[in-house]
Design an enzyme around this catalytic site. Structure first.
Site, short mmCIF file in Angstrom:
data_model
loop_
_atom_site.label_atom_id
_atom_site.label_comp_id
_atom_site.label_asym_id
_atom_site.label_seq_id
_atom_site.Cartn_x
_atom_site.Cartn_y
_atom_site.Cartn_z
N ASP A 82 1.05 -0.89 0.06
CA ASP A 82 -0.05 -0.09 0.36
C ASP A 82 0.41 1.19 -0.27
O ASP A 82 2.07 1.26 0.81
CB ASP A 82 -0.71 0.12 1.45
CG ASP A 82 -1.96 0.36 1.22
OD1 ASP A 82 -2.05 1.42 0.53
OD2 ASP A 82 -2.34 1.24 2.13
N HIS A 178 -7.33 10.36 4.98
CA HIS A 178 -6.86 8.86 5.68
C HIS A 178 -6.72 9.40 7.18
O HIS A 178 -7.11 10.18 7.02
CB HIS A 178 -5.45 9.13 5.11
CG HIS A 178 -5.51 8.01 3.96
ND1 HIS A 178 -4.93 9.41 2.71
CD2 HIS A 178 -5.10 7.16 3.43
CE1 HIS A 178 -4.67 8.77 1.87
NE2 HIS A 178 -4.93 7.16 1.88
N GLY A 179 -7.03 8.14 8.11
CA GLY A 179 -7.05 8.80 9.20
C GLY A 179 -8.61 8.69 9.29
O GLY A 179 -9.58 8.29 9.09
N GLY A 207 -9.10 5.34 1.63
CA GLY A 207 -9.13 6.54 3.29
C GLY A 207 -11.06 6.51 3.96
O GLY A 207 -11.27 7.39 4.01
N SER A 209 -11.55 4.23 6.31
CA SER A 209 -12.17 4.14 7.76
C SER A 209 -12.64 5.57 8.38
O SER A 209 -12.61 6.70 7.76
CB SER A 209 -10.88 4.01 8.45
OG SER A 209 -9.73 2.81 8.21
N ASN A 228 -9.90 0.73 0.91
CA ASN A 228 -8.92 -0.08 1.78
C ASN A 228 -9.87 1.21 2.76
O ASN A 228 -10.17 1.62 3.49
CB ASN A 228 -7.85 1.29 1.20
CG ASN A 228 -7.17 0.68 -0.13
OD1 ASN A 228 -7.42 -0.42 -0.06
ND2 ASN A 228 -6.38 1.70 0.01
N ALA A 230 -8.42 0.25 6.96
CA ALA A 230 -6.21 1.03 8.00
C ALA A 230 -6.82 1.23 9.02
O ALA A 230 -6.64 1.05 10.17
CB ALA A 230 -5.64 1.83 7.12
N THR A 231 -6.73 2.97 9.64
CA THR A 231 -7.41 3.04 10.72
C THR A 231 -8.05 2.32 11.40
O THR A 231 -7.49 1.85 13.04
CB THR A 231 -7.26 4.21 10.85
OG1 THR A 231 -6.77 5.40 9.71
CG2 THR A 231 -6.97 5.86 12.12
ZN LIG Z 1 -4.68 5.64 1.02
#
Ligand SMILES: [Zn+2]
Length: 283
Positions: A82, A178-179, A207, A209, A228, A230-231
């Site tokens: 990623d 993101h985050g 982004g 999340s 995606n 992630a966070t």
């Molecule tokens: Zn990303």
């Protein structure tokens, strides 16, 4: 089964009108939890690591863990780099056994982004590995990189970018970050449809999340083929451990923390897979 590439997985998603969930993993427990969720829902799945994660472990370590777990699985599993930050890292990931890579030149000029993405595609394609690139800026904290003011992807630029680079999939910016989100994100969902009209390859949403299920669902309906997360996985994993320690401060065995972390991540991942519509697509 052995790891598979993301190529067919994403083309199937594009054809079927759903998205493959791509989940960022940090340790063995998260790998096991994501694959267990995929097994239970019969979903194809992508596991991915960022440059800061591979700096924490190594490419070889994450490959070893994911390949060993995938071998026992009966659903297709792909290991993806990623936000590959350089040509060198992308090549190292392929050499280590990753079956999909992203090169993120989105912070460069349009021409420099094309140049670095094409350079990765030329090498990766020779190895049979598909490449994801990014055009436009996804806001917020992206691994170690801070993106400036977010700039959504221009449809005609996206078309030109894909044609000139030969990438297999494209991450586009539509207002996500993101985050986690401080307020409610303003998403330009119409832009997904506009880009889908002129770009042939599967589109990727970064982004996600903290986005509502409805927002993710609409983006998928409009053409996002990979989403995606992630966070929120990291938060779920760590919160479960914190809760256990609050309830049972005498806990000292890392396995106990791992067990509750895995349960929390698996639960979250299953929910997100259903929203993406990739459940029961591996049958
Ligand atoms: Zn990303």
């Amino acid at each position: 089964m052995p790891l598979v590439t993301s190529e067919q997985m994403l083309l199937d998603a594009q054809k079927g009108g759903y998205a493959v969930g791509a989940f960022n993993v940090e340790n063995m427990e998260m790998v096991k939890a994501v694959i267990a969720a995929a097994e239970e829902l019969r979903a194809p799945v992508m596991l991915q690591t960022t440059p800061s994660t591979v700096k924490y472990g190594t490419l070889e370590t994450y490959f070893g863990i994911v390949a060993a777990e995938a071998k026992k699985a009966t659903v297709p599993v792909c290991l993806h780099l990623d936000h590959g930050s350089s040509f060198e890292l992308a090549v190292q990931a392929i050499k280590a056994g990753y079956t999909s890579v992203m090169i993120d030149g989105s912070h460069e000029s349009f021409e420099d982004n094309i140049a670095v993405s094409k350079k990765v595609v030329d090498v990766a394609k020779a190895c049979g590995i598909p490449v994801e690139a990014e055009l436009g800026k996804v806001g917020g904290k992206e691994d170690d990189l801070e993106a400036e003011a977010d700039t959504n992807t221009d449809p005609m630029e996206a078309k030109e970018f894909v044609e000139r680079t030969g990438v297999s999939s494209l991450a586009i910016a539509i207002g996500t970050a993101h985050g986690f989100y401080a307020g409610t994100p303003v998403l330009d969902k119409e832009r997904v449809s506009e880009i889908k009209k002129v770009v042939s390859v599967p589109l990727v949403l970064h982004g996600a999340s903290g986005l509502s299920d409805d927002d993710v669902r609409e983006c998928v309906q409009r053409g996002m083929c990979k989403v995606n997360f992630a966070t929120e996985l990291r938060v779920a994993y760590t919160d479960a451990g914190k809760k256990l320690l609050a309830e049972k401060p005498e806990t000292f065995d890392p396995k106990k923390l791992g067990v509750v972390g895995m349960e929390a991540v698996k639960e979250l991942v299953m929910g997100r897979m259903k929203v993406c519509g990739c459940d029961h697509k591996a049958e």
